[in-house]
Design an enzyme around this catalytic site. Structure first.
Site, mmCIF file in Angstrom:
data_model
loop_
_atom_site.group_PDB
_atom_site.id
_atom_site.type_symbol
_atom_site.label_atom_id
_atom_site.label_comp_id
_atom_site.label_asym_id
_atom_site.label_seq_id
_atom_site.Cartn_x
_atom_site.Cartn_y
_atom_site.Cartn_z
ATOM 1 N N GLY A 1 0.811 -1.214 0.000
ATOM 2 C CA GLY A 1 0.000 0.000 0.000
ATOM 3 C C GLY A 1 0.835 1.249 0.000
ATOM 4 O O GLY A 1 2.050 1.201 -0.213
ATOM 5 N N ASN A 2 0.188 2.382 0.195
ATOM 6 C CA ASN A 2 0.901 3.654 0.276
ATOM 7 C C ASN A 2 0.217 4.540 1.309
ATOM 8 O O ASN A 2 -0.840 4.189 1.838
ATOM 9 C CB ASN A 2 0.968 4.330 -1.103
ATOM 10 C CG ASN A 2 -0.409 4.636 -1.655
ATOM 11 O OD1 ASN A 2 -1.083 5.539 -1.176
ATOM 12 N ND2 ASN A 2 -0.838 3.868 -2.637
ATOM 13 N N ARG A 3 0.814 5.686 1.590
ATOM 14 C CA ARG A 3 0.360 6.525 2.697
ATOM 15 C C ARG A 3 -0.686 7.554 2.315
ATOM 16 O O ARG A 3 -0.993 8.436 3.104
ATOM 17 C CB ARG A 3 1.553 7.257 3.315
ATOM 18 C CG ARG A 3 2.558 6.336 3.957
ATOM 19 C CD ARG A 3 3.663 7.164 4.625
ATOM 20 N NE ARG A 3 4.792 6.330 4.989
ATOM 21 C CZ ARG A 3 4.835 5.563 6.067
ATOM 22 N NH1 ARG A 3 3.805 5.537 6.891
ATOM 23 N NH2 ARG A 3 5.907 4.839 6.315
ATOM 24 N N SER A 4 -1.228 7.491 1.116
ATOM 25 C CA SER A 4 -2.207 8.507 0.715
ATOM 26 C C SER A 4 -3.425 8.482 1.643
ATOM 27 O O SER A 4 -4.025 7.433 1.869
ATOM 28 C CB SER A 4 -2.653 8.250 -0.731
ATOM 29 O OG SER A 4 -3.592 9.217 -1.102
ATOM 30 N N ALA B 1 -3.701 7.718 -5.378
ATOM 31 C CA ALA B 1 -2.370 7.140 -5.530
ATOM 32 C C ALA B 1 -2.574 5.674 -5.909
ATOM 33 O O ALA B 1 -2.951 4.853 -5.075
ATOM 34 C CB ALA B 1 -1.587 7.268 -4.230
#
Ligand code: CTP
Ligand code: CA
Length: 233
Positions: free
Chosen positions: A33-36, A106
């Site tokens: 995942g990502n931090r968006s 994102a």
């Protein structure tokens, strides 16, 4: 149910916005995942609704509470998704009837080549790599399938360097988007505290708008730029 028209400049328009960050599963309990947080896209959706648009907001794993304000708006419908493939599917459906498409999400560039049916366990042996395959470029696909009169907008968070704008211009062109909103993180504002600084790149590569401020301020600047290219006052 559809709310009564607002008398705003975007009355009668359908807008599709994506927000958040996709999660690509590795096994039933793990993901890439990502931090968006999804905050910027929620503000973009809310501002469009306030200007009179009917909004479909496709949300991928946003932070808790981020959708509270926008979900309460009568002209906003939220579609929750998890993976890039699901986001692409939902945006494709929404874009089929949308006048404006804004990809704020994102999107993971890669997903696992294979997803394990059962939990990956240490006792099965050491894991020293994960094979990845590229995800489709959703924005490029939507831009290629653009309907007559439809405006397609992308977002890009770029780390600062000398040719940031040049890279942003190339990215807009590569994707075929009408506008690319560049998040100028590290340009002349610091991370976090000072808020957001953006530039909007137009079709000829020119900077058609700039803004610094909260994510709500940025959202307003983005809609000012979109309405300007569409010739709406
Ligand atoms: N995007 C998309 N589908 C992808 C990747 C990105 O639709 N698979 C969209 C994003 O939602 C955003 C824009 O493309 O609107 C720019 O994303 P960015 O990650 O900056 O572009 P990439 O082409 O992935 O370039 P980079 O290698 O810099 O990550
Ligand atoms: Ca990317």
């Amino acid at each position: 149910a559809l709310a009564a028209v607002s008398g705003g400049p975007l009355d009668g328009l359908h807008v599709a916005v994506s927000t958040g960050g996709t999660r690509e599963p590795l096994d039933p309990v793990r993901f890439l995942g990502n931090r968006s947080s999804g905050r910027q896209g929620a503000e973009v959706a809310l501002d469009a609704a306030r200007r009179g648009a009917t909004v479909t907001l496709v949300a991928a794993s946003v932070d808790a509470g981020v959708l509270d304000g926008v979900a309460a708006h009568p002209r906003v419908t939220i579609v929750n998704v998890e993976t890039a493939a699901q986001l692409g599917e939902a945006m494709g459906t929404a874009a089929a009837s949308a006048d404006v498409v804004v990809m704020v999400a994102a999107v993971a560039d890669y997903r696992a080549a294979s997803v394990s049916e059962s939990k990956l366990r240490k006792e099965d042996g050491p894991l020293d790599s994960i094979a990845l395959v590229p995800n489709d470029d959703i924005l490029a696909g939507l831009a290629a399938a653009r309907r007559p009169g439809q405006t397609v907008v992308g977002f890009a968070a770029e780390t600062a360097d000398d040719d940031l704008l040049e890279r942003a211009r190339r990215k807009r062109e590569r994707k075929g988007a009408d506008l690319l909103v560049v998040n100028e993180v590290g340009w002349d504002t610091g991370f976090g505290a000072g808020g957001n600084t953006i530039a909007v790149i137009g079709a000829d590569g020119a900077v058609v708008a700039e803004a610094t401020g909260s994510k709500a301020v940025v959202a307003r600047a983005v809609w000012d730029a979109i309405t300007a290219v569409r010739g709406i006052r």
